[in-house]
Design an enzyme around this catalytic site. Structure first.
Site, PDB file in Angstrom:
ATOM      1  N   ASP A 141       0.920  -1.353   0.052  1.00  0.00           N
ATOM      2  CA  ASP A 141      -0.010   0.058   0.103  1.00  0.00           C
ATOM      3  C   ASP A 141       0.688   1.384   0.106  1.00  0.00           C
ATOM      4  O   ASP A 141       0.694   2.066  -0.697  1.00  0.00           O
ATOM      5  CB  ASP A 141      -0.959   0.063   1.143  1.00  0.00           C
ATOM      6  CG  ASP A 141      -1.867  -1.018   1.084  1.00  0.00           C
ATOM      7  OD1 ASP A 141      -2.325  -1.448   0.054  1.00  0.00           O
ATOM      8  OD2 ASP A 141      -2.278  -1.584   2.202  1.00  0.00           O
TER       9      ASP A 141
ATOM     10  N   ARG B 193      -1.238   0.589  16.392  1.00  0.00           N
ATOM     11  CA  ARG B 193      -1.559   1.728  15.555  1.00  0.00           C
ATOM     12  C   ARG B 193      -1.272   3.098  16.278  1.00  0.00           C
ATOM     13  O   ARG B 193      -0.841   4.071  15.806  1.00  0.00           O
ATOM     14  CB  ARG B 193      -2.890   1.585  14.939  1.00  0.00           C
ATOM     15  CG  ARG B 193      -2.993   0.183  13.903  1.00  0.00           C
ATOM     16  CD  ARG B 193      -1.755   0.454  12.857  1.00  0.00           C
ATOM     17  NE  ARG B 193      -1.995  -0.559  11.846  1.00  0.00           N
ATOM     18  CZ  ARG B 193      -0.889  -1.306  11.469  1.00  0.00           C
ATOM     19  NH1 ARG B 193       0.277  -1.266  12.041  1.00  0.00           N
ATOM     20  NH2 ARG B 193      -1.012  -2.370  10.501  1.00  0.00           N
TER      21      ARG B 193
ATOM     22  N   ASP C 253      -8.066   0.084  10.808  1.00  0.00           N
ATOM     23  CA  ASP C 253      -6.957   1.014  11.138  1.00  0.00           C
ATOM     24  C   ASP C 253      -7.043   2.238  10.469  1.00  0.00           C
ATOM     25  O   ASP C 253      -6.497   3.192  11.128  1.00  0.00           O
ATOM     26  CB  ASP C 253      -5.644   0.258  10.215  1.00  0.00           C
ATOM     27  CG  ASP C 253      -5.012  -1.051  11.082  1.00  0.00           C
ATOM     28  OD1 ASP C 253      -5.308  -1.143  12.091  1.00  0.00           O
ATOM     29  OD2 ASP C 253      -3.833  -1.714  10.161  1.00  0.00           O
TER      30      ASP C 253
ATOM     31  N   SER D  13      -2.224 -10.361   3.218  1.00  0.00           N
ATOM     32  CA  SER D  13      -2.102  -9.265   3.878  1.00  0.00           C
ATOM     33  C   SER D  13      -1.735  -9.496   5.180  1.00  0.00           C
ATOM     34  O   SER D  13      -2.475  -9.968   5.931  1.00  0.00           O
ATOM     35  CB  SER D  13      -3.457  -8.379   3.753  1.00  0.00           C
ATOM     36  OG  SER D  13      -3.231  -7.170   4.726  1.00  0.00           O
TER      37      SER D  13
END
Length: 410
Positions: free
Chosen positions: A21, A102, A131, A183
């Site tokens: 990404d 995160r 996220d 992923s």
């Protein structure tokens, strides 16, 4: 303050992992935001080899510079340990490995964005996942007027295959291919796997397929003999393994190796995402699973009944707040204050037996143990008068007896 328009944005700080990404986001930003300056920031929370060669890659794809911030110890002490002390587990199985990684990364990204005088912060989270919420709630907590760019909510790319097409067209090197395009998210605490064959819950995870598991082996491949480990805690914080005092990162590394070698910590879960859909993930959390079990065993010895039962309710809410990205909120901080107070006497040693994916309690001691063998014994004792139980039962059962008599009369 209103969000800045693309023409107003001259400098963007990107939360950069070097994965698929964020690798394509740098050239995309420069194409769609007037060749803006892109500063990449990577928070090192234990990704290991994933961080190798990042600076060269980031600059080659158009970033002006890359910050690599070592957040590993802070990650453990300020995020993992409070969650461990709370006993927080999302939906009974998920040990929150991505969830609490995160906020610490996003907080550091915000600090650098403010230091650099950035016009916007960019992240590579998809519009389907949790996220995006975790990143953006953290940004709101520390820079509420900052413009946020989320390419997955703007661009025409619709799939990971199309992302790979874009990367190939722009000569961006990737460490994955279309056949191994899971992923994944890796840090000191865990490794998650999503996508591909795992999107169908009917498919069994390929635990024994070479290269699928990275932090350990499947239970079938674990040794035939059990392994024992003794973990010491002080006020709910792990401080030693097998008598050796270790700093946080080394302690977790050691337990990851031991747990992984014995097939511990594998979870296959269909979970409820915050955005509303269900998703299926496979998680490897070997050391964390050992710590959760050891801490839970020690608390059975050190916490009184009412605190232990109420804390279980707090743990569920704590897990939800963490999963939902609400780490930097008054409620999470208040719950942490409660949890910290409960850990005052959670000190002692727990011995566990690890065997082919199982964790078995093999003994626990504490100087603050509330367990009294003299009272609990089935043998003869002189400290407990069993006749007292009759009066207790009479009073405890009085509402039931009254209700029964009233209903019979009616």
């Amino acid at each position: 303050m209103a969000a800045k328009t693309p023409k107003e944005i001259k400098k963007v700080v990107l939360a950069y992992s070097g994965g698929l990404d964020t690798s394509i986001i740098i050239p995309w930003l420069k194409e769609h935001y007037n060749n803006c300056e892109v500063i990449a920031v990577s928070g090192d929370v234990g990704q290991g080899t994933e961080l190798e060669g990042l600076e060269e890659k980031a600059k080659k794809t158009g970033a002006s510079k890359l910050y690599v911030e070592d957040l590993k110890e802070e990650f453990i002490t300020d995020y993992i340990y409070p969650t461990l002390q709370a006993g927080a587990v999302y939906e009974g199985e998920y040990l929150l490995g991505t969830s609490f990684a995160r906020p610490i990364i996003a907080k550091r990204v915000v600090e650098i964005a403010l230091k650099e005088g950035a016009d916007a912060i960019c992240h590579g989270c998809t519009g389907k996942g949790n996220d995006q919420v975790r990143f953006e709630l953290t940004i709101k907590a520390f820079a509420p007027d900052m413009t946020v760019i989320a390419p997955w909510r703007e661009w025409d790319i619709k799939s990971r295959d199309e992302e790979i097409d874009y990367a190939e067209a722009h000569n961006i090197p990737l460490k994955i291919n279309r056949e191994t395009n899971y992923s994944k998210d890796k840090n000191l605490w865990h490794l998650s796997h999503e996508g591909m064959d795992l999107e169908n819950p009917a498919n069994e995870p390929q635990y024994n397929k070479p290269g699928f598991l990275e932090m350990g082996v499947s239970p079938e491949q674990a040794p035939d003999a059990p392994a024992y480990v003794k973990i010491a805690f002080e006020k709910g914080i792990p401080v030693a393994v097998d008598g050796e005092k270790l700093p946080p990162v080394e302690l977790l590394d050691k337990l990851n190796q031991l747990g992984g070698a014995n097939g511990v910590g594998l979870v296959d879960l269909v979970e409820n995402r915050l955005v509303g859909m269900k998703s299926r993930g496979v998680y490897e959390t070997p050391g964390g699973t050992i710590l959760y079990k050891a801490h839970q065993v020690l608390e059975t010895l050190c916490l009184d009944r009412d605190t232990q039962h109420y804390k279980a309710l707090v743990a569920q809410r704590f897990a939800e707040l963490t999963y939902f990205g609400q780490w930097f909120t008054p409620l999470r901080e208040a719950l942490s204050a409660f949890v910290t107070s409960t850990q005052e006497h959670v000190t002692g040693e727990v011995t566990l037996k690890l065997y082919k994916g199982n964790i078995i309690n093999a003994g626990v001691t504490s100087p603050f143990s509330l367990y009294s063998e003299a009272i609990a014994t089935f043998g003869e004792d002189e400290v407990y008068d069993q006749k007292n139980a009759a009066g207790f039962i009479t009073l405890f059962g009085l509402p039931i007896a009254v209700q029964s008599k009233v209903q019979k009369k009616a």
